[in-house]
Scaffold this motif. Structure first.
Motif, PDB file in Angstrom:
ATOM      1  N   VAL A  25     -18.698  83.496  15.749  1.00 46.45           N
ATOM      2  CA  VAL A  25     -19.953  84.164  15.159  1.00 46.45           C
ATOM      3  C   VAL A  25     -21.044  82.446  15.918  1.00 46.45           C
ATOM      4  O   VAL A  25     -20.816  82.800  14.612  1.00 46.45           O
ATOM      5  CB  VAL A  25     -19.421  84.755  14.010  1.00 46.45           C
ATOM      6  N   LEU A  26     -21.868  82.634  16.213  1.00 47.49           N
ATOM      7  CA  LEU A  26     -22.931  81.309  16.692  1.00 47.49           C
ATOM      8  C   LEU A  26     -23.989  81.627  16.978  1.00 47.49           C
ATOM      9  O   LEU A  26     -24.776  83.407  16.830  1.00 47.49           O
ATOM     10  CB  LEU A  26     -22.034  80.959  17.546  1.00 47.49           C
ATOM     11  N   GLY A  27     -24.525  80.861  15.719  1.00 45.53           N
ATOM     12  CA  GLY A  27     -25.751  80.998  16.045  1.00 45.53           C
ATOM     13  C   GLY A  27     -26.983  80.154  15.103  1.00 45.53           C
ATOM     14  O   GLY A  27     -26.533  79.609  14.616  1.00 45.53           O
ATOM     15  N   HIS A  28     -28.326  80.528  15.216  1.00 45.24           N
ATOM     16  CA  HIS A  28     -29.314  79.741  14.518  1.00 45.24           C
ATOM     17  C   HIS A  28     -28.927  79.883  12.854  1.00 45.24           C
ATOM     18  O   HIS A  28     -28.926  80.748  12.631  1.00 45.24           O
ATOM     19  CB  HIS A  28     -30.180  79.471  14.661  1.00 45.24           C
ATOM     20  N   ILE A  29     -29.351  79.426  12.129  1.00 47.06           N
ATOM     21  CA  ILE A  29     -29.168  79.306  10.060  1.00 47.06           C
ATOM     22  C   ILE A  29     -30.189  80.724  10.530  1.00 47.06           C
ATOM     23  O   ILE A  29     -31.188  80.933  10.696  1.00 47.06           O
ATOM     24  CB  ILE A  29     -29.602  78.016  10.090  1.00 47.06           C
ATOM     25  N   ASP A  30     -29.347  81.027   9.243  1.00 53.37           N
ATOM     26  CA  ASP A  30     -30.152  82.283   8.659  1.00 53.37           C
ATOM     27  C   ASP A  30     -30.228  83.368   9.378  1.00 53.37           C
ATOM     28  O   ASP A  30     -31.294  84.676   9.666  1.00 53.37           O
ATOM     29  CB  ASP A  30     -31.682  82.028   8.125  1.00 53.37           C
ATOM     30  N   SER A  31     -29.116  83.270  11.227  1.00 54.17           N
ATOM     31  CA  SER A  31     -29.702  84.431  11.330  1.00 54.17           C
ATOM     32  C   SER A  31     -28.753  85.661  11.253  1.00 54.17           C
ATOM     33  O   SER A  31     -28.256  86.491  11.411  1.00 54.17           O
ATOM     34  CB  SER A  31     -29.182  84.404  12.608  1.00 54.17           C
ATOM     35  N   GLY A  32     -28.110  85.729   9.905  1.00 56.92           N
ATOM     36  CA  GLY A  32     -26.651  86.651   9.598  1.00 56.92           C
ATOM     37  C   GLY A  32     -25.990  87.212   9.748  1.00 56.92           C
ATOM     38  O   GLY A  32     -25.258  87.379   9.620  1.00 56.92           O
ATOM     39  N   GLY A 103     -16.029  72.409  17.142  1.00 54.57           N
ATOM     40  CA  GLY A 103     -14.938  72.436  16.609  1.00 54.57           C
ATOM     41  C   GLY A 103     -14.062  73.562  16.476  1.00 54.57           C
ATOM     42  O   GLY A 103     -13.105  74.003  17.447  1.00 54.57           O
ATOM     43  N   GLY A 104     -15.714  74.471  16.382  1.00 51.61           N
ATOM     44  CA  GLY A 104     -14.953  76.218  16.242  1.00 51.61           C
ATOM     45  C   GLY A 104     -15.391  77.207  17.823  1.00 51.61           C
ATOM     46  O   GLY A 104     -14.556  77.641  17.855  1.00 51.61           O
ATOM     47  N   ALA A 105     -16.470  76.343  18.354  1.00 57.70           N
ATOM     48  CA  ALA A 105     -15.832  76.426  20.033  1.00 57.70           C
ATOM     49  C   ALA A 105     -14.874  76.338  20.756  1.00 57.70           C
ATOM     50  O   ALA A 105     -15.049  77.402  21.962  1.00 57.70           O
ATOM     51  CB  ALA A 105     -16.961  76.331  21.221  1.00 57.70           C
ATOM     52  N   GLN A 106     -14.250  75.613  20.393  1.00 58.79           N
ATOM     53  CA  GLN A 106     -13.150  75.150  21.550  1.00 58.79           C
ATOM     54  C   GLN A 106     -12.083  76.325  20.921  1.00 58.79           C
ATOM     55  O   GLN A 106     -10.631  75.910  21.250  1.00 58.79           O
ATOM     56  CB  GLN A 106     -12.128  73.675  21.188  1.00 58.79           C
ATOM     57  N   ILE A 107     -11.991  76.753  19.980  1.00 56.84           N
ATOM     58  CA  ILE A 107     -10.529  77.485  19.321  1.00 56.84           C
ATOM     59  C   ILE A 107     -10.775  79.580  19.609  1.00 56.84           C
ATOM     60  O   ILE A 107     -10.038  80.079  19.445  1.00 56.84           O
ATOM     61  CB  ILE A 107     -10.024  77.606  17.993  1.00 56.84           C
ATOM     62  N   ILE A 108     -11.899  79.687  20.242  1.00 61.69           N
ATOM     63  CA  ILE A 108     -12.392  80.969  20.794  1.00 61.69           C
ATOM     64  C   ILE A 108     -11.917  81.841  21.804  1.00 61.69           C
ATOM     65  O   ILE A 108     -12.094  80.193  22.854  1.00 61.69           O
ATOM     66  CB  ILE A 108     -14.024  81.800  20.162  1.00 61.69           C
ATOM     67  N   ASP A 109     -11.961  82.325  22.218  1.00 63.03           N
ATOM     68  CA  ASP A 109     -11.636  83.548  23.435  1.00 63.03           C
ATOM     69  C   ASP A 109     -13.281  84.452  24.057  1.00 63.03           C
ATOM     70  O   ASP A 109     -13.453  84.514  25.090  1.00 63.03           O
ATOM     71  CB  ASP A 109     -10.619  84.311  23.551  1.00 63.03           C
ATOM     72  N   LEU A 110     -14.222  84.630  22.899  1.00 60.62           N
ATOM     73  CA  LEU A 110     -14.538  85.582  23.386  1.00 60.62           C
ATOM     74  C   LEU A 110     -16.094  85.021  21.843  1.00 60.62           C
ATOM     75  O   LEU A 110     -16.063  84.421  20.830  1.00 60.62           O
ATOM     76  CB  LEU A 110     -14.117  86.471  22.868  1.00 60.62           C
ATOM     77  N   MET A 111     -17.584  85.417  22.712  1.00 59.88           N
ATOM     78  CA  MET A 111     -18.581  84.412  21.624  1.00 59.88           C
ATOM     79  C   MET A 111     -19.579  85.364  21.427  1.00 59.88           C
ATOM     80  O   MET A 111     -19.158  86.160  21.959  1.00 59.88           O
ATOM     81  CB  MET A 111     -18.512  83.818  22.205  1.00 59.88           C
ATOM     82  N   MET A 112     -19.934  86.003  19.421  1.00 60.28           N
ATOM     83  CA  MET A 112     -21.056  86.485  19.731  1.00 60.28           C
ATOM     84  C   MET A 112     -22.351  85.340  19.658  1.00 60.28           C
ATOM     85  O   MET A 112     -21.743  84.950  18.513  1.00 60.28           O
ATOM     86  CB  MET A 112     -20.394  87.575  18.572  1.00 60.28           C
ATOM     87  N   LEU A 113     -23.083  85.421  20.113  1.00 56.30           N
ATOM     88  CA  LEU A 113     -24.390  84.768  19.285  1.00 56.30           C
ATOM     89  C   LEU A 113     -25.533  85.553  18.606  1.00 56.30           C
ATOM     90  O   LEU A 113     -25.539  86.775  19.388  1.00 56.30           O
ATOM     91  CB  LEU A 113     -25.169  84.419  20.555  1.00 56.30           C
ATOM     92  N   VAL A 114     -25.000  85.327  17.819  1.00 52.64           N
ATOM     93  CA  VAL A 114     -25.773  86.477  16.880  1.00 52.64           C
ATOM     94  C   VAL A 114     -27.738  85.409  16.263  1.00 52.64           C
ATOM     95  O   VAL A 114     -28.024  84.576  16.039  1.00 52.64           O
ATOM     96  CB  VAL A 114     -25.552  86.140  15.535  1.00 52.64           C
ATOM     97  N   ILE A 115     -28.778  86.870  17.179  1.00 49.28           N
ATOM     98  CA  ILE A 115     -30.388  86.237  17.668  1.00 49.28           C
ATOM     99  C   ILE A 115     -30.838  86.702  15.880  1.00 49.28           C
ATOM    100  O   ILE A 115     -30.848  88.405  15.896  1.00 49.28           O
ATOM    101  CB  ILE A 115     -30.584  86.006  18.293  1.00 49.28           C
ATOM    102  N   ASP A 116     -31.877  86.234  15.303  1.00 48.62           N
ATOM    103  CA  ASP A 116     -32.414  86.866  14.068  1.00 48.62           C
ATOM    104  C   ASP A 116     -33.606  87.239  14.871  1.00 48.62           C
ATOM    105  O   ASP A 116     -34.428  87.102  16.088  1.00 48.62           O
ATOM    106  CB  ASP A 116     -33.496  86.141  13.272  1.00 48.62           C
ATOM    107  N   VAL A 117     -33.506  89.245  15.135  1.00 51.37           N
ATOM    108  CA  VAL A 117     -34.651  89.804  15.926  1.00 51.37           C
ATOM    109  C   VAL A 117     -36.139  89.472  16.005  1.00 51.37           C
ATOM    110  O   VAL A 117     -36.775  89.521  16.833  1.00 51.37           O
ATOM    111  CB  VAL A 117     -33.774  91.376  16.399  1.00 51.37           C
ATOM    112  N   THR A 118     -36.483  89.121  14.522  1.00 49.27           N
ATOM    113  CA  THR A 118     -38.076  88.984  14.236  1.00 49.27           C
ATOM    114  C   THR A 118     -38.621  86.783  14.496  1.00 49.27           C
ATOM    115  O   THR A 118     -39.280  86.770  14.772  1.00 49.27           O
ATOM    116  CB  THR A 118     -37.826  88.633  12.920  1.00 49.27           C
TER     117      THR A 118
END
Length: 587
Positions: A25-32, A103-118
Motif C-alpha cells: 500500500v504505497l502513496g504520498h503522505i496523507d493519502s489515506g 525496503g517494503g517494495a522488495q517484499i510485495i507481489d502486487l501494489m496498490m497506489l493510493v492517491i488523494d483524489v482531491t
C-alpha cells in the motif's frame, strides 16, 4: 518476488490451502493508506495501523505496517477449497522515509497506489510509482477520499482523475491497470467507527481478480527481511518479517549477521496462528532465545553463513528516466542494497565500442573481458527544449545494451547475491518537485575483502582510451623525423619509448627517445618517410626560413601559411584504471 525465477512448488489441492500474497500500500503522505489498510483488514499484526508510539504522536506512518485480509480463493487460482490471505504492507508516504518504502517494495507481489483524489499525483506518489515499476509486476490505483468531493460533482471529478491517471500510466508497465474509487474513512480520522467505508468491497473484488499465483520456491538458503523485533517475557525475542527465499522450520538454526550470532527457532506464528513451517513469500513471526530487541530494529536473518558482507560491488544497472541530470562517475549516492541504505561512490563502465550492440549477460559478470571506462552513464535522455533542438541536428550517440558500475561503500553491507540495488539522491530538497531515485540494478559480484582495492580491483579490466596529438617539426633523415608538442617539457619521455604513432600523412612510426631538453622526441619510420611527408616538411621548412627575411617576406609567407598544413602526430593507447604500474597498452 524480485530476482526469483524458479517455478512455483506443486500444491496439493485435495486439502484446504492458504495462499499468501503480499500487497503493498504505497502513496504520498496523507493519502489515506493506513485508513485503507485498516478498512480492508480482518487481522492486524503486531506492527499494524501505526501502533508505534512515535507514529501515533506524529500522526503519520513511520514504519512498515502489516495486516491481512482473508477471503475465499478465487477460481482462477486453481480448483479445490482454499483461502486467499492478502498480507497488506502499509508503507510510509513521507519523503524522508523513502529507504523504508524501498525496503517494503522488495517484499510485495502486487501494489496498490493510493492517491488523494482531491490532489492527484504528488512527488512521493511519483517516486512510489517508480519503485513499483522496478520491484513489482501488477498494480491497482486507488482514488481515495472521494467523500471530500462536492456531492453534485463527485462522479465527474472521479472520471476526470481516472482519465488523468490513465494518461500518466500510458508509457509505464502498468498501463491499463484497474482504477478504483474509495473513501476508506468518510469524515476523516475523527469520524466515528460506525461510519462505513465507501468502495472497499468493490476494491476487494478487484484485488481478488488481479491476484496471481506468485512464484514461490522452498529450495535454497533461508533468508528473511526482519522489520520489527520485540521480546516476550519468559518466551524469548520475536522477529517479524517476510521470507525472501527458502524455508524455515521449528528447531532450525538461523543467523543474525548484524549481531554475529546464531539462534535456534523456538516457535513461529503467521498472524497469531502457530505454524511449524513457512516458506518464501510468507509473513512470519519467529521466536528465538532471548536477545536485546533494540539491537535489531530491522535487517536480515538467514541460514548460517549464507550471506556476504561486502565492501564494494559490481552491478548491472539502468538509469531511472525521471531522474533529472546525468549520472557522473565519482559521484556519491545513497545506495539501497537489499534492505540497507549506505553512502557509496560510483564508477560507470561499458563494453568496448565494438560490443555496444551485444545482448546483455544476465545475472553474471565476466572478469575475463575488457571494459571501457565512462565519465558518466551513457544515455540519450533529453532534458530541455534547447537540447531537443540540438539533438535534431546531431545524430544520437550509440548507447550500449548493458552498462555496469563499481560501487564502493562507505561502510560494509550484508546482502544476498543478485539482490536489487537502487541509487538515490536523498539529500535533494524533499519539497522540490523532482525524482530522487537515480538508477536501479542487480548486484552481480560482491567484494568481501577489506583490502579489495589490492586483491579484487586489479582483476577488473576497465581501461581508459588515451589520445595525444603533436606535430612533426622537421625531417631528420630518410627513416626518422623530430616531433614536438606531444609531451610537456617535464614529461619522462623514456616511458613512451617503443609506442607506435601515426602521422596525418599515413606514415606509421615508433617513438625512439627524447631529443634535447624541451620535450621534443625522435620517431623512427621503419618503412621510410613517404614522399608526401617529405614534400610537406620541405615546404614547412622553406616557409620558416623565408619568414625571417624581413616584413614584406613575412606578409607574403603568412598569406601562403594556410596552404601548408603541419604534419600531425597521433598517439593512441589504453591504460587500465586499476593497474598500479599504469602500463600503456597498444593493440
Amino acid at each position: 518476488m524480485a530476482g526469483v525465477t524458479t517455478a512455483p512448488p506443486v500444491l496439493n489441492l485435495s486439502t484446504p490451502r492458504r495462499l499468501n500474497v503480499n500487497v503493498g500500500v504505497l502513496g504520498h503522505i496523507d493519502s489515506g493508506k493506513t485508513a485503507l489498510a485498516r478498512a480492508l483488514s480482518t487481522v492486524g499484526s503486531t506492527a499494524a495501523f501505526d501502533r508505534a508510539p512515535q507514529s501515533r504522536a506524529r500522526g503519520i506512518t513511520l514504519d512498515l505496517g502489516f495486516s491481512c485480509l482473508c477471503t475465499e480463493l478465487p477460481p482462477h487460482l486453481g480448483p479445490g477449497p482454499g483461502e486467499l490471505q492478502l498480507t497488506l504492507v502499509d508503507c510510509p508516504g513521507h519523503a524522508s522515509l523513502i529507504r523504508t518504502i524501498i525496503g517494503g517494495a522488495q517484499i510485495i507481489d502486487l501494489m496498490m497506489l493510493v492517491i488523494d483524489v482531491t490532489k492527484g499525483m504528488q512527488t512521493q506518489t511519483a517516486e512510489c510509482l517508480v519503485i513499483g515499476q522496478i520491484a513489482c509486476q501488477k498494480m491497482i490505483v486507488v482514488l481515495n477520499k472521494i467523500d471530500l468531493l462536492p456531492e453534485g460533482k463527485q462522479q465527474a471529478a472521479i472520471e476526470k482523475m481516472t482519465k488523468k491517471m490513465q494518461k500518466t500510466l500510458e508509457n509505464t508497465k502498468f498501463h491499463g491497470c484497474p482504477i478504483v474509487a474509495t473513501a476508506a474513512k468518510p469524515g476523516g480520522p475523527e469520524a466515528p467507527e460506525t461510519v462505513a467505508p465507501i468502495g472497499v468491497s468493490e476494491l476487494i473484488e478487484v484485488l481478488k481478480s488481479e491476484v496471481y499465483l506468485p512464484k514461490r520456491d522452498s529450495s535454497g538458503s533461508f533468508l528473511m527481511a526482519v522489520d520489527h523485533c520485540f521480546s516476550i517475557k519468559g518466551q524469548g525475542t520475536v522477529m517479524t518479517g517476510t521470507i525472501l527465499s527458502g524455508c524455515v522450520s521449528i528447531g532450525d538454526s538461523v543467523e543474525i549477521p548484524a549481531l554475529k550470532v546464531t539462534k535456534k527457532v523456538k516457535s513461529m506464528q503467521m498472524f497469531h496462528t502457530p505454524v511449524t513451517y513457512a516458506m518464501q513469500g510468507d509473513r512470519l513471526g519467529i521466536c528465538v532465545t532471548q536477545f536485546d530487541p533494540k539491537l535489531l530494529e530491522r535487517g536480515l536473518i538467514c541460514t548460517p553463513e549464507s550471506l556476504q558482507t561486502i565492501q564494494a560491488a559490481i552491478i548491472s544497472l539502468k538509469k531511472i528516466p525521471y531522474f533529472r541530470g546525468s549520472l557522473q562517475t565519482k559521484a556519491k549516492f545513497h545506495i539501497t542494497v537489499g534492505h540497507e541504505t549506505v553512502m557509496g561512490r560510483v564508477m560507470f563502465f561499458s563494453p568496448g565500442p565494438d560490443d555496444f550492440s551485444k545482448e546483455p549477460l544476465e545475472n553474471d559478470f565476466d572478469f575475463g573481458k575488457e571494459y571501457l571506462y565512462q565519465e558518466e552513464y551513457l544515455s540519450n535522455d533529453i532534458k530541455s527544449s534547447e537540447e531537443s533542438k540540438k539533438s535534431e541536428q546531431t545524430e544520437e550517440k550509440p548507447i550500449p545494451k548493458q552498462q555496469w558500475a563499481l560501487l564502493e561503500f562507505e561502510k560494509p553491507v550484508t546482502c544476498p547475491k543478485l539482490c536489487l540495488v537502487i541509487g538515490s539522491k536523498l539529500d535533494t530538497d524533499i519539497h522540490a518537485n523532482t525524482c530522487r531515485l537515480a538508477f536501479h540494478g542487480v548486484l552481480l559480484h560482491g567484494m568481501e575483502d577489506k583490502n579489495y582495492t589490492e586483491t579484487c580491483l586489479p582483476k577488473l579490466k576497465v581501461y581508459k582510451l588515451k589520445h595525444k596529438e603533436g606535430q612533426v617539426e622537421r625531417l631528420c633523415d630518410d627513416y626518422s623525423v623530430i616531433g614536438r608538442s606531444l609531451f610537456k617539457k617535464e614529461t619522462n619521455i623514456q616511458i613512451f619509448v617503443g609506442l607506435k604513432v601515426k602521422l596525418s600523412t599515413g606514415d606509421e612510426g615508433v617513438i625512439e627517445g627524447g631529443f634535447g631538453q624541451s620535450g621534443k622526441f625522435k620517431i623512427r619510420i621503419p618503412y621510410g618517410v613517404s614522399p608526401e611527408t617529405k614534400t610537406l616538411l620541405t615546404a614547412i621548412s622553406k616557409k620558416k626560413s623565408k619568414a625571417g627575411k624581413g616584413d614584406t617576406a613575412k606578409e607574403d609567407e603568412s598569406n601562403k601559411a594556410d596552404s601548408v598544413q603541419p604534419v600531425l602526430i597521433t598517439l593512441l593507447f589504453k591504460r587500465y584504471v586499476f593497474d598500479a604500474q599504469k602500463k600503456m597498452i597498444q593493440s
